[in-house]
Write a protein that holds these residues in place. Structure first.
Motif, short mmCIF file in Angstrom:
data_model
loop_
_atom_site.label_atom_id
_atom_site.label_comp_id
_atom_site.label_asym_id
_atom_site.label_seq_id
_atom_site.Cartn_x
_atom_site.Cartn_y
_atom_site.Cartn_z
N MET A 27 35.68 -20.17 20.08
CA MET A 27 36.32 -19.39 19.15
C MET A 27 35.34 -19.73 17.76
O MET A 27 35.37 -18.70 17.11
CB MET A 27 37.67 -19.85 19.12
N ALA A 28 35.09 -20.82 17.58
CA ALA A 28 34.15 -21.04 16.29
C ALA A 28 33.02 -20.51 16.27
O ALA A 28 32.82 -19.64 15.30
CB ALA A 28 33.95 -22.47 16.23
N VAL A 29 32.30 -20.10 17.29
CA VAL A 29 31.09 -19.67 17.39
C VAL A 29 31.20 -17.83 17.23
O VAL A 29 30.70 -17.43 16.41
CB VAL A 29 30.29 -19.68 18.83
N THR A 30 32.28 -17.40 18.09
CA THR A 30 32.67 -16.09 17.84
C THR A 30 33.08 -15.75 16.23
O THR A 30 32.81 -14.61 15.78
CB THR A 30 34.02 -15.77 18.90
N LEU A 31 33.49 -16.74 15.52
CA LEU A 31 33.94 -16.57 14.21
C LEU A 31 32.95 -16.87 13.13
O LEU A 31 33.15 -16.62 11.86
CB LEU A 31 35.34 -17.26 13.76
N GLY A 32 31.64 -17.20 13.58
CA GLY A 32 30.78 -17.26 12.67
C GLY A 32 29.98 -18.75 12.57
O GLY A 32 28.92 -18.74 11.93
N MET A 33 30.43 -19.78 13.22
CA MET A 33 29.58 -21.03 13.57
C MET A 33 28.33 -20.65 14.32
O MET A 33 28.39 -20.07 15.53
CB MET A 33 30.56 -22.16 14.17
N ARG A 34 27.23 -21.15 13.97
CA ARG A 34 26.06 -21.28 14.70
C ARG A 34 26.19 -21.85 16.07
O ARG A 34 26.82 -23.01 16.39
CB ARG A 34 24.97 -22.13 14.03
N ALA A 35 25.68 -21.33 17.27
CA ALA A 35 26.02 -21.99 18.52
C ALA A 35 25.01 -22.80 18.73
O ALA A 35 25.21 -23.87 19.93
CB ALA A 35 25.44 -20.66 19.56
N ASN A 36 23.94 -22.98 18.18
CA ASN A 36 22.99 -24.33 18.56
C ASN A 36 22.59 -24.95 17.19
O ASN A 36 21.24 -25.42 17.09
CB ASN A 36 21.66 -23.66 19.14
N GLY A 37 23.71 -25.49 16.56
CA GLY A 37 23.33 -26.24 15.28
C GLY A 37 22.20 -25.90 14.43
O GLY A 37 21.72 -25.08 14.78
N PRO A 38 22.15 -26.60 12.99
CA PRO A 38 23.02 -27.53 12.75
C PRO A 38 24.43 -26.85 12.43
O PRO A 38 24.59 -25.75 11.98
CB PRO A 38 22.45 -27.97 11.52
N PHE A 39 25.64 -27.76 12.90
CA PHE A 39 26.80 -27.39 12.91
C PHE A 39 27.51 -27.82 11.42
O PHE A 39 27.20 -28.71 11.02
CB PHE A 39 27.58 -27.99 13.97
N TYR A 40 28.12 -26.59 10.75
CA TYR A 40 28.78 -26.90 9.76
C TYR A 40 30.04 -26.26 9.88
O TYR A 40 30.24 -25.01 9.90
CB TYR A 40 27.86 -26.08 8.42
N PHE A 41 31.10 -26.89 9.97
CA PHE A 41 32.31 -26.30 10.10
C PHE A 41 33.19 -26.33 8.57
O PHE A 41 33.81 -27.30 8.48
CB PHE A 41 33.14 -27.25 11.09
N ASP A 42 33.00 -25.44 7.94
CA ASP A 42 33.66 -25.44 6.50
C ASP A 42 35.08 -25.07 6.42
O ASP A 42 35.70 -24.64 7.64
CB ASP A 42 32.82 -24.55 5.57
#
Length: 126
Positions: free
Chosen positions: A1-16
């Motif tokens: 879900m997070a990737v679908t909504l804009g988080m990068r799939a392969n880091g660096p991961f930033y979950f704002d």
């Protein structure tokens, strides 16, 4: 879900905060406030995400805080955190909470979202 909504799939991961709110909205009937300043443990909402150990590189970790209010006037209230950090010993990942032990700086309040179709959560109308 997070990737679908804009988080990068392969880091660096930033979950704002914005991504957190989108994921929560899409996966649950819950809502999340914008970041609020941490005032005190007594002022915390009953359910919230605490931003802990924030540093100058804008890195932080987040834990879930839950206050359980006493069911009766003579009962006992308590609170605890759920800390998913991989470096925390498993026996301490769900533990009592004392704000003096943590460097909390921001809070995301979690609340029940108003039902968009106008029905009560029980499904029996308004």
């Amino acid at each position: 879900m997070a990737v679908t909504l804009g988080m990068r799939a392969n880091g660096p991961f930033y979950f704002d905060e914005v991504l957190f709110r989108k994921v929560l909205f899409n996966l649950s009937p819950l809502a999340c406030s914008p970041y609020q300043d941490f005032v005190s443990g007594a002022a915390l909402p009953d359910v919230c995400v605490l931003c802990l150990d924030y540093d100058e590189n804008e890195a932080a970790r987040h834990v879930l805080f839950h206050r359980v209010r006493a069911p009766t006037p003579d009962g006992q209230s308590f609170s605890y955190v759920i800390d998913p950090a991989g470096w925390i010993d498993a026996k301490h990942q769900v533990d009592g909470f004392a704000t003096s032990q943590h460097a909390a700086c921001m809070v995301l309040e979690i609340t029940q979202r108003a039902n968009p179709n106008g029905k009560s959560p029980s499904g029996k109308g308004k």
